[in-house]
Design an enzyme around this catalytic site. Structure first.
Site, PDB file in Angstrom:
ATOM      1  N   TYR A 245       0.818  -1.217   0.000  1.00 32.88           N
ATOM      2  CA  TYR A 245       0.000   0.000   0.000  1.00 32.88           C
ATOM      3  C   TYR A 245       0.850   1.264   0.000  1.00 32.88           C
ATOM      4  O   TYR A 245       0.746   2.103  -0.902  1.00 32.88           O
ATOM      5  CB  TYR A 245      -0.953  -0.021   1.204  1.00 32.88           C
ATOM      6  CG  TYR A 245      -1.579   1.318   1.517  1.00 32.88           C
ATOM      7  CD1 TYR A 245      -2.300   2.022   0.558  1.00 32.88           C
ATOM      8  CD2 TYR A 245      -1.446   1.891   2.790  1.00 32.88           C
ATOM      9  CE1 TYR A 245      -2.873   3.254   0.842  1.00 32.88           C
ATOM     10  CE2 TYR A 245      -2.013   3.114   3.083  1.00 32.88           C
ATOM     11  CZ  TYR A 245      -2.726   3.790   2.110  1.00 32.88           C
ATOM     12  OH  TYR A 245      -3.283   5.014   2.398  1.00 32.88           O
ATOM     13  N   LYS A 249       1.547   3.973  -3.053  1.00 31.93           N
ATOM     14  CA  LYS A 249       1.138   5.376  -2.847  1.00 31.93           C
ATOM     15  C   LYS A 249       2.334   6.310  -3.044  1.00 31.93           C
ATOM     16  O   LYS A 249       2.192   7.416  -3.576  1.00 31.93           O
ATOM     17  CB  LYS A 249       0.541   5.566  -1.455  1.00 31.93           C
ATOM     18  CG  LYS A 249      -0.838   4.960  -1.271  1.00 31.93           C
ATOM     19  CD  LYS A 249      -1.883   5.533  -2.208  1.00 31.93           C
ATOM     20  CE  LYS A 249      -2.370   6.898  -1.757  1.00 31.93           C
ATOM     21  NZ  LYS A 249      -3.481   7.400  -2.616  1.00 31.93           N
TER      22      LYS A 249
END
Length: 490
Positions: A245, A249
């Site tokens: 994640y 990002k």
């Protein structure tokens, strides 16, 4: 009474046309509700919704956005006129950021958006720490790129606001972490281990891996999915990030910063987002997030210990404060042809320690225990222990599993079969939790929010757009608002 700064924020959104991605997500809903509540004269809010067609998008708007309790205050405010008000302001758009032109099939609508949209708020993301690498790359990296490409064609665009995460900095750093942009190719590895992060190469790697997995007929779909998840974790950790994640990002931020040209860009980096603190509905939240996973496992007596430093800071921030910061930064930097980074968290201004958080959980659930499947209270008798002994427990589980597995094999499953299965489930569950979250429970960093502090000073004392974590009384919030909210909306 509204301050002049509050009025300027409210007035800014008057007659504005806004495009919001990820609009069925938790944070986007709070943003949309707040916008409609404080500025009923917003022109239109286009909501990009993953759906097959316009009718399906409208149904998702009704069910997954307007149908939520979050919008009850607006419904009471407008009474019988709420539906007509909502339909005049909210325009669902079937599409998906993983495709060019955001997957919008209607060319007339695309051209209309290019002509009318003034603000783009990109909230779309997959926030799963252990997501498939291909899925995470598509949404968090290529999705960000597609939204940027779309934004560049909006002739009236005043602001592109992108929601990221403070943990793009990783979890290995200590001390004060500045609000610094990420350069293309930058990694968190240093010294002789430093390397260049080639995003295109990562995309090619994923495509080759998918072909390889699909060609192996011995792999089940579940095994293929697991392999792609493991690839994401391996690549993230190779470059210095704790999970897929935050790694993707970070890459998304790099793409935006590198390719924005002279587009006005604000990147808001929240820390761990929690339930609404104040308005419109204290405690409202969707899904169980990060620290709350531990909390619920503890309350259900599935987890009594977890590795971590009890004196480390847990950086929590209520969702409504994040949205207030999103709105304030949009106004502050409208039409400014530069890139601005904002941390939105609590670790600098109002830190809460891991140990204090665990104490709050104990205080609450020792008085209000959860109920087991048989209806009996799950009594909590001690605080969760943040200790390295949990790692030892994992080793014990593994050893016992090996012994039981051998007996299980020799006896063809007749002895210890049920015990083996139960222990195996607990082992896998605890090991996954540790793999995913241990980097955070030993994290020694604090997120500098100097940029947000300057903006707060400019705004002066405000209530409608409160975003100062110093005003959070943690015990009161956690006991009286957040934990009851988790239990109500889980």
């Amino acid at each position: 009474m509204e301050s002049s700064r509050e009025k300027s924020i409210v007035e800014f959104f008057k007659a504005k046309t806004i495009l919001v991605t990820g609009s069925t997500g938790f944070l986007a809903k709070i943003f949309v509700e707040k916008l409609l509540r404080v500025q009923a004269d917003v022109e239109r809010v286009f909501l990009l919704i993953r759906a097959a067609d316009a009718a399906s998008a409208m149904q998702r708007l009704e069910d997954e956005i307007l149908g939520k309790e979050l919008f009850n205050a607006l419904k009471e405010k407008h009474g019988d006129g709420f539906q007509s008000f909502a339909r005049s302001k909210l325009w669902p758009v079937a599409g998906d950021i993983v495709h060019e032109n955001l997957g919008i099939q209607d060319s007339n609508l695309v051209n209309e958006l290019f002509k009318e949209v003034q603000i783009i708020v990109n909230v779309a993301a997959t926030t799963n720490f252990y997501e498939r690498y291909d899925v995470s790359l598509n949404i968090n990296v290529l999705g960000a790129k597609h939204v940027l490409q779309f934004a560049k064609q909006c002739v009236k665009l005043e602001m592109f606001l992108h929601v990221s995460t403070a943990y793009v900095s990783g979890t290995e750093r200590s001390g004060l972490i500045p609000e610094k942009r990420l350069s293309m190719g930058e990694t968190l590895r240093s010294g002789s281990n430093s390397c260049y992060l080639d995003i295109e190469a990562e995309i090619d790697l994923v495509e080759k891996k998918k072909v390889e997995l699909q060609a192996d007929h011995n792999l089940t779909p579940i095994a293929q999915k697991l392999a792609m998840k493991e690839l994401g974790m391996q690549r993230a950790r190779f470059f210095g990030w704790p999970n897929t994640y935050v790694f993707t990002k970070a890459m998304g931020e790099m793409v935006l910063g590198h390719s924005r040209g002279n587009l006005p860009l604000v990147i808001v980096r929240p820390s761990i987002i929690t339930s609404i603190l104040r308005d419109p509905l204290p405690g409202w939240i969707e899904g169980i997030r990060t620290t709350d996973i531990f909390m619920m496992a503890y309350a259900d007596r599935k987890l009594q210990s977890f590795p971590g430093d009890p004196q480390m800071t847990v950086d929590l921030i209520p969702g409504d404060m994040v949205v207030n910061a999103m709105m304030a930064t949009t106004v502050a930097h409208s039409k400014q042809q530069s890139e601005f980074i904002y941390h939105v968290g609590s670790s600098t201004r109002n830190p809460i320690t891991y140990d204090s958080l665990l104490q709050c959980w104990f205080d609450y659930f020792s008085v209000y225990p959860r109920t087991g499947k048989d209806g009996t209270p799950l009594k909590i008798t001690r605080k969760m222990n943040p200790s390295i002994r949990t790692t030892f427990l994992i080793m014990v589980y593994k050893f016992l599993l090996q012994v039981l597995g051998l007996i299980h094999f020799i006896t063809c499953g007749f002895i210890f079969g049920r015990l083996y299965d139960d222990l195996n489930r607990k082992y896998k569950y605890l090991k996954l939790l540790i793999d995913l979250f241990e980097p955070y429970t030993f994290f020694k960093g604090r997120f500098d929010d100097a940029n947000l502090e300057k903006l707060r000073a400019m705004m002066g004392k405000e209530e409608m757009f409160e975003m100062d974590s110093k005003h959070i009384e943690w015990n009161s919030y956690l006991h009286g608002i957040h934990i009851p909210g988790i239990l109500k909306y889980e």
